[in-house]
Every structure is written in C-alpha cells, then in structure tokens.
Motif scaffolding. Sequence first.
Motif, short mmCIF file in Angstrom:
data_model
loop_
_atom_site.label_atom_id
_atom_site.label_comp_id
_atom_site.label_asym_id
_atom_site.label_seq_id
_atom_site.Cartn_x
_atom_site.Cartn_y
_atom_site.Cartn_z
N GLY A 185 0.84 -1.19 0.00
CA GLY A 185 0.00 0.00 0.00
C GLY A 185 0.88 1.24 0.00
N ARG A 186 2.02 1.14 0.63
CA ARG A 186 3.11 2.10 0.50
C ARG A 186 4.29 1.38 -0.10
N TYR A 187 5.16 2.15 -0.70
CA TYR A 187 6.40 1.60 -1.24
C TYR A 187 7.39 1.56 -0.09
N ASN A 188 7.63 0.38 0.46
CA ASN A 188 8.49 0.22 1.63
C ASN A 188 9.94 0.06 1.21
N ARG A 205 11.07 10.45 7.83
CA ARG A 205 9.90 11.33 7.83
C ARG A 205 9.74 12.02 6.47
N SER A 206 10.85 12.41 5.88
CA SER A 206 10.80 13.05 4.57
C SER A 206 10.21 12.10 3.53
N LEU A 207 10.66 10.84 3.53
CA LEU A 207 10.13 9.86 2.58
C LEU A 207 8.64 9.61 2.82
N PHE A 208 8.24 9.57 4.09
CA PHE A 208 6.84 9.30 4.43
C PHE A 208 5.93 10.43 3.96
N GLU A 209 6.40 11.65 4.09
CA GLU A 209 5.54 12.80 3.83
C GLU A 209 5.55 13.25 2.37
N GLU A 210 6.55 12.81 1.59
CA GLU A 210 6.66 13.29 0.22
C GLU A 210 6.60 12.12 -0.75
N PRO A 211 5.44 11.89 -1.40
CA PRO A 211 5.28 10.75 -2.31
C PRO A 211 6.24 10.82 -3.49
N ASP A 212 6.54 9.64 -4.03
CA ASP A 212 7.38 9.54 -5.21
C ASP A 212 6.48 9.55 -6.45
N GLY A 240 4.48 6.44 -5.59
CA GLY A 240 3.47 6.95 -4.68
C GLY A 240 3.99 7.07 -3.26
N ASP A 241 3.10 6.81 -2.30
CA ASP A 241 3.46 6.94 -0.89
C ASP A 241 4.58 5.97 -0.52
N ARG A 242 5.46 6.43 0.37
CA ARG A 242 6.63 5.62 0.73
C ARG A 242 6.79 5.54 2.24
N ARG A 243 7.54 4.55 2.67
CA ARG A 243 7.92 4.45 4.08
C ARG A 243 9.31 3.81 4.16
N LEU A 244 10.13 4.34 5.06
CA LEU A 244 11.42 3.73 5.33
C LEU A 244 11.25 2.62 6.36
N HIS A 249 9.46 2.38 10.21
CA HIS A 249 9.13 1.06 10.75
C HIS A 249 10.43 0.32 11.05
N CYS A 250 10.58 -0.14 12.29
CA CYS A 250 11.84 -0.76 12.72
C CYS A 250 11.63 -2.23 13.06
#
Length: 272
Positions: free
Chosen positions: A176-179, A206-213, A217-221, A247-248
């Motif tokens: 659902g997000r690009y992890n 936080r930057s990756l989470f808040e700024e879609p590619d 699209g939406d991303r998460r580290l 996410h750790c």
Amino acid sequence: MTKAFYSLIQFCPDIGRQETFNVGLVLFRPEPHLFVVRLARNSGVNARFDVGMAPGLFEATKQAFRNRLEHEARQFRTPGDLAAFKASGTNQLRLTAPREVSLHDPVADSQALFDELVGADRRPVGRRAARGPRVGTRLREALRDRAVLPLVEEKVQVVVPALRTTMQVAFAYQNGRYNLVEPVDFSTRDDVMRQERTAWYALGGRSLFEEPDPQHGDRRLVVVARLPDEPVASRMVSEMLQDNQVHCFPLSDEGLDRLASEIRTHAALHHV
C-alpha cells in the motif's frame, strides 16, 4: 595502550542548510606524536551523496584541506590545537570537536575508526568486531532462507528531499506504501555517533513518508536494525524512529520472521 584524539572531516555542500557528511578522519596523539589523515575515495562519496561540484574539484578541495592540516599539525601539542584549526579558503570542509580514543595499534585502530565513522562505500555503520556478519549480509540471507528474496526489489535508488541526497536502499516492496528496507547498525558504543545516526534515518524517514514519489506513490522507510545491547539506548533508537514514521524490525529471528511474513502477505495481495 595510549590516549589519542580523533576528529571527523565533514563536507557541507550547502552552507545555508548546514547539512554535512563525513569524508575523512584525523587521528592525533600528542605523545609520542602521531598525526594521521584518512580521506574517503571520491568514488565512494559520490555514490552516496550529491557533493554539488565536479569530482576533480571536490578532490582538489579535499587535498588542499589535507595539505594545510598536515602542515599545521607539526605545531600541534594538545587536542586544543586540533580544535582550533580552521579551514582556509572554504567553509565547506570542517573538523568536528576532538574526541578521546584509546590506541592499541595506531594503523589498525585508525582504519577501524575510519571504517565505522566514514566508510569507503556506504554510510557509516557500527563496528562489527565480535558481533557476527554485517546487518546487510544477515538480512539478505534471512530473506533468502525464508523464500521471500524473489518478492522484493534490490538496490533501489531513492531521493531523500530533506537530506538533499540520493541513497541506495537494499530492498523494496509494496504494502500500500512503497516500503524501502535498509539494514542499519545502531550498536556502536559511541553515544553521540549513535544519536546522530538515528537522527539521520529519522529525518530521512519522515521526509520519505511525507513526500510521495512520482512513480511509486506513498513511501515508508523500513529499518532492519542491530540495536544497542543497553536497554535505554535501544529504546531511544526505536522510539525516535517510530516517532518519525520509520518502521523498525530488530535484527533477530523474531524480527526477521515478521518482516518476511509481511513481505509474503503483501506480495500476494499486490500480485508480485
């Protein structure tokens, strides 16, 4: 064993933003006198960061800084002399405040410090002595052994807007997000370095989470972390990452099982 001091050589591409990265290391021992300067290879630095100048100019800038530093080091007698050193002709290269370190073997110890804090090919990682394989090696083996390695992308280049840099993450998968999955060693015994490393990934995450590619699209580290043994330090790392939408997964059998399960589940949902 003798007492010595080290400083990091840092490069600041944009003076206004005051963001820096490590490009070298200075090791200074007052008695008997020892002064060692180690610089990262341009190929390694340019692969990790946008230095904002041509490789030849960047190399010349580093060498000029090194030459003046080594010249003035002949007069250094105390760590205060090292701390007082100022760059000439550029504000883009600077030294961090000297920090004490114990030396057993100057050659081996300076190389170990350089590998941990600067590195040749990647961002700094914690010292690995007596701690088993690299985090990245163990992560890849875990994904392979759990039969999910074919379900992820490898060596993905991403732009991190807040850090004004491009980084290569080890793996990526959709849920659902690009992890974006990155192995990181937070187990260094240097408290300040661990905090800086944690803050770097927290800010980038936080930057990756808040700024879609535009493409994904939406991303998460997602960080697969070798955490400190000390509970308070481990909790600090985990909480700072979590507070910044990172996410750790701990580098443990349980943590790797959970990551593999998530990859497998969402690969099926996204028809990978």
